[in-house]
Scaffold this motif. Structure first.
Motif, short mmCIF file in Angstrom:
data_model
loop_
_atom_site.label_atom_id
_atom_site.label_comp_id
_atom_site.label_asym_id
_atom_site.label_seq_id
_atom_site.Cartn_x
_atom_site.Cartn_y
_atom_site.Cartn_z
N VAL A 144 -2.52 2.33 11.64
CA VAL A 144 -3.40 1.17 12.08
C VAL A 144 -4.64 1.18 11.49
N PRO A 145 -5.26 0.68 10.50
CA PRO A 145 -6.61 0.81 9.78
C PRO A 145 -7.72 0.47 11.01
N LYS A 172 9.93 1.75 -1.91
CA LYS A 172 9.93 2.89 -0.87
C LYS A 172 10.13 2.32 0.49
N PHE A 173 9.56 1.22 0.85
CA PHE A 173 9.67 0.99 2.24
C PHE A 173 10.99 0.28 2.41
N THR A 174 11.77 -0.40 1.36
CA THR A 174 12.82 -0.83 1.31
C THR A 174 14.13 0.23 1.70
N ASP A 175 13.66 1.23 1.09
CA ASP A 175 14.69 2.49 1.12
C ASP A 175 14.54 3.37 2.21
N LEU A 194 0.78 -1.09 -0.12
CA LEU A 194 0.18 -0.18 0.07
C LEU A 194 1.01 1.35 -0.07
N PRO A 195 0.26 2.31 -0.59
CA PRO A 195 1.03 3.71 -0.31
C PRO A 195 1.55 3.76 0.93
N ASN A 196 0.79 3.80 2.06
CA ASN A 196 0.64 4.29 3.31
C ASN A 196 1.10 3.14 4.38
N HIS A 197 1.52 1.90 3.87
CA HIS A 197 1.54 0.61 4.78
C HIS A 197 2.39 -0.30 4.03
N PRO A 198 3.16 -1.08 4.68
CA PRO A 198 3.89 -2.11 4.02
C PRO A 198 3.21 -3.18 3.58
N ASN A 199 1.79 -3.68 4.38
CA ASN A 199 0.94 -4.70 3.87
C ASN A 199 0.72 -4.56 2.25
#
Length: 374
Positions: free
Chosen positions: A287-288, A349-352, A102-107
């Motif tokens: 947290v959704p 993005k989350f990787t970096d 997701l753009p705002n979460h790693p899930n």
């Protein structure tokens, strides 16, 4: 004083129960402590059957065997996950199809999943990153529509929940056909190494026990259901020793205390860093509404890799050891040539940009917060 990234928490009963296990003269697994742990999970979380394993990796490998993954089958999962999620299915010959985060979460972004399903797709493997639920209604509806299996990678998700459109709150790991949990020393509840397979579809229960016992019907023999046991299926040595189960039982007895403390630390981080995060264009965990927070992990998502490096170095100079997390599996040396070439921008993005802050029972969280704010 150094603040490590992780410090295993001992309740004080671990060695006592290990001593009991040693003196029971039953050390090889599936003894008193194994049964107590499995019953605890079945009773408290509604799993139909639980089997302790020597790791979450083993539980995932059992799941891949149970759903009969064959060479050429496709399995959809996030790229932003630990290698075991993919390895378990690759070992059976599967092709991994990676979904973006997701753009705002790693899930993984569940809205992108249906486009990835083909006639060869066999399963979807959602990973509940940081113990926060994926949108399981979407995943289960897709699985039903396309006759797919769902294997929840709940390695980080002990004691975390999902509330679906029906309003019913369900434990993570109890929704898919199968689920895998981890008790590695970095998790909330630990046994050093260790894991568990949760079985929610009754069709898999009998065969799971056989695979767990090296492909034999040994468990049925000890229950008196057969007069001798032998080799009846493929399997491996997946069950842990009673020493591991005894250690785990001491942790489970203190689950509520451990969870309360971890969530308290998580809330301290969030409440005291939120203004700083806004000022520095850093994203705190989300947290959704359909999910709960089990206090497994607190992370920051930086603007870029340079900002992340700067923060990590500043913390290290104060003897505080934070870490980044997964390298995208689709760009790994092993899988890059097997990936279908799609850009997974959010995963990268989350990787970096993602930093995991220290989070453990005895953490001096104020010191970490103060250092970040300075």
């Amino acid at each position: 004083m150094n603040i490590p990234f992780n410090k295993p928490y001992l309740t004080g009963k671990e060695t006592h129960y290990i001593y009991e296990a040693v003196n029971s003269h039953k050390l090889s697994g599936n003894g008193i402590f194994t049964k107590k742990c499995q019953s605890f999970f079945e009773k408290n979380y509604g799993f139909k059957k639980c089997l302790l394993t020597t790791s979450c990796t083993d539980a995932l490998e059992m799941a891949a065997i149970l759903i009969d993954i064959q060479p050429g089958d496709e399995v959809i999962m996030p790229s932003y996950t630990f290698v075991s999620t993919a390895n378990a299915f690759v070992l059976r010959g599967a092709k991994i199809v990676f979904a973006d985060s997701l753009p705002n979460h790693p899930n993984m972004d569940c809205d992108t999943l249906e486009a990835l399903i083909t006639s060869k797709t066999k399963a979807i493997v959602p990973v509940h990153y940081a113990g926060v639920a994926c949108d399981m209604d979407v995943i289960m509806e897709l699985a039903k529509k396309h006759s797919l299996f769902v294997v929840e990678d709940a390695a980080q998700a002990i004691d975390s929940y999902y509330t679906g459109k029906d309003g019913i709150k369900k434990a993570l790991g109890s929704i898919g056909h199968l689920a895998a949990f981890s008790f590695h020393e970095t998790k909330n509840i630990i046994s050093g190494e260790g894991g568990m397979l949760a079985i929610n579809d009754e069709q898999f229960i009998d065969r799971a026990e056989i695979i767990w016992e090296k492909g034999t019907n040994r468990s049925a023999f000890f229950r008196g259901e057969v007069d001798k046991y032998g080799w009846v299926d493929i399997g491996s040595s997946f069950l842990p020793s009673e020493i591991i189960a005894a250690f785990l039982w001491a942790q489970l007895e203190n689950l509520e205390n451990i969870q309360t403390k971890r969530i308290e630390i998580w809330n301290d981080y969030y409440n005291k860093l939120k203004d700083w995060a806004i000022k520095n264009s850093i994203q705190l965990p989300i947290v959704p509404n359909f999910a709960t927070n089990n206090g497994h992990m607190f992370y920051l998502t930086c603007q870029n890799i340079q900002q992340r490096t700067q923060i990590l170095e500043a913390l290290k100079q104060s003897n505080i050891f934070a870490v980044f997390h997964y390298i995208s599996l689709h760009s790994s040396p092993f899988y890059t040539e097997k990936h279908d070439g799609r850009k997974l921008e959010n995963t990268d993005k989350f990787t970096d940009c993602l930093i995991r802050l220290p989070l453990y029972f005895e953490l001096d969280v104020e010191k970490v917060i103060d250092t970040i704010l300075k």
